[in-house]
Design a protein around this motif. Structure first.
Motif, short mmCIF file in Angstrom:
data_model
loop_
_atom_site.label_atom_id
_atom_site.label_comp_id
_atom_site.label_asym_id
_atom_site.label_seq_id
_atom_site.Cartn_x
_atom_site.Cartn_y
_atom_site.Cartn_z
N PHE A 116 -9.76 -8.37 0.72
CA PHE A 116 -8.34 -8.13 0.89
C PHE A 116 -8.02 -6.95 1.80
N GLY A 117 -9.05 -6.26 2.31
CA GLY A 117 -8.82 -5.07 3.12
C GLY A 117 -8.09 -5.33 4.41
N ALA A 118 -8.34 -6.47 5.06
CA ALA A 118 -7.66 -6.76 6.31
C ALA A 118 -6.16 -6.88 6.08
N GLU A 119 -5.78 -7.48 4.97
CA GLU A 119 -4.37 -7.65 4.62
C GLU A 119 -3.73 -6.33 4.19
N MET A 120 -4.51 -5.49 3.48
CA MET A 120 -3.94 -4.32 2.82
C MET A 120 -4.08 -3.02 3.61
N GLY A 121 -5.06 -2.93 4.51
CA GLY A 121 -5.16 -1.75 5.35
C GLY A 121 -6.30 -0.82 5.00
N TRP B 34 -1.90 0.21 -6.09
CA TRP B 34 -1.83 -0.84 -5.08
C TRP B 34 -1.06 -2.05 -5.57
N PHE B 35 -1.07 -2.30 -6.89
CA PHE B 35 -0.25 -3.39 -7.41
C PHE B 35 1.23 -3.08 -7.20
N ASP B 36 1.63 -1.84 -7.41
CA ASP B 36 3.01 -1.45 -7.16
C ASP B 36 3.38 -1.67 -5.70
N LYS B 37 2.46 -1.34 -4.78
CA LYS B 37 2.73 -1.52 -3.36
C LYS B 37 2.89 -3.00 -3.01
N VAL B 38 2.03 -3.84 -3.58
CA VAL B 38 2.13 -5.28 -3.32
C VAL B 38 3.43 -5.83 -3.89
N SER B 39 3.79 -5.39 -5.09
CA SER B 39 5.04 -5.85 -5.70
C SER B 39 6.24 -5.48 -4.84
N ASP B 40 6.24 -4.26 -4.33
CA ASP B 40 7.32 -3.81 -3.47
C ASP B 40 7.38 -4.65 -2.20
N ARG B 41 6.23 -4.93 -1.63
CA ARG B 41 6.17 -5.75 -0.42
C ARG B 41 6.72 -7.15 -0.67
N ARG B 42 6.50 -7.67 -1.87
CA ARG B 42 6.96 -9.02 -2.22
C ARG B 42 8.36 -9.00 -2.82
N ARG C 231 -5.66 -10.49 -8.19
CA ARG C 231 -6.92 -9.76 -8.39
C ARG C 231 -6.65 -8.37 -8.98
N LEU C 232 -5.67 -7.67 -8.42
CA LEU C 232 -5.32 -6.34 -8.93
C LEU C 232 -4.82 -6.42 -10.37
N ALA C 233 -4.02 -7.43 -10.67
CA ALA C 233 -3.46 -7.57 -12.01
C ALA C 233 -4.55 -7.78 -13.06
N VAL C 234 -5.56 -8.58 -12.72
CA VAL C 234 -6.56 -8.97 -13.72
C VAL C 234 -7.75 -8.02 -13.76
#
Length: 267
Positions: free
Chosen positions: A103-108, A215-223, A163-166
């Protein structure tokens, strides 16, 4: 020039495909160090394997076929306890490497940095536990081990939020719940070295869960979704829905996982 450096994705893939435990832990620590020192190029085009390589031993068994460990009071029980913990930490090396590589390419780059640091911690934990087993006259691979730990990664390979959630926020968070009781049991047996190892692991795992929650918070914000509602939805979908207590609420709260997140999913 950056393109003269090895790609971090190639290094992660190579480490995942190492089965021998000592070689894997050295590879994980080397990648984390080389990335931190700028020796690896941010390129994650290399495909991650569906499953990491595994050593010939331990024999991997389904959860229902795992022998009962007892309370760890006998020599055999102590070895079984430390072997089970060592296996969890060994698989955790691969879980952290796969998180960064998949997931690094997507996340930075900062995401890669965080999870490579987690992988290095897990490698250090495994080294301490393998040394502990050797001191008890055993070694990693001497007993059967749980075959289900990679299943969560397989089930969430398509979605970084899942993945982050679980993985950090359910599986690693469960470690925050059960480790304090194990520490007390080991301390009661007069095992100071074992107590210090478990205290170190607990401190690090709080930080690892916090990395996942951040990182889950960041993904949630992005979505554009609320983190708690998204987390509960993904856990129900990919973990089976209900969680088992008791919970170490204070450690979870320190890691950014307040009770409001998981209270509704408690069985």
């Amino acid at each position: 020039m950056s393109d003269a450096k090895p790609a971090v994705g190639d290094a992660i893939r190579a480490a995942l495909l190492i089965g021998e435990p000592q070689a894997k832990l050295f590879a994980a620590r080397r990648i984390a160090r080389d990335w931190r020192l700028g020796r690896l190029f941010f390129d994650l085009t290399a495909p991650m394997p569906d499953a990491p390589a595994r050593p010939d031993r331990p024999e991997l068994l389904p959860p229902g076929r795992m022998p009962r460990r007892g309370k760890g009071g006998s020599e055999r029980g102590r070895i079984a306890l430390w072997h089970a913990i060592a296996h969890i930490e060994f698989v955790a090396i691969d879980l952290a490497l796969d998180m960064a590589g998949r997931f690094g390419a997507e996340m930075g780059e900062a995401f890669v940095s965080d999870f490579l640091a987690v992988a290095a911690d897990e490698a250090m934990h495994f080294a301490l536990l393998e040394r502990k087993l050797r001191a008890l006259g055993s070694h990693y691979g001497a007993l059967p081990a749980h075959d289900g730990l990679w299943q969560a990664a397989r089930d969430t390979a398509h979605d970084v939020a899942a993945r982050l959630a679980v993985v950090p926020m359910v599986l690693e968070a469960r470690g925050l719940d059960v480790t304090p009781a194990t520490i007390e049991r080991v301390r009661h047996l007069g095992d100071r070295n074992g107590t210090l190892i478990l205290e170190r692991i607990l401190d690090d795992e709080i930080r690892h869960v916090a990395v996942g929650a951040k990182w889950f918070d960041k993904v949630s914000d992005r979505r554009d979704e609320m983190p708690r509602e998204l987390w509960q939805k993904l856990v129900k979908l990919h973990f089976g829905g209900q969680l088992k207590g008791p919970f170490n609420d204070s450690a979870r709260r320190s890691a950014g996982l307040p009770r409001e997140f998981y209270a509704a999913l408690v069985s």
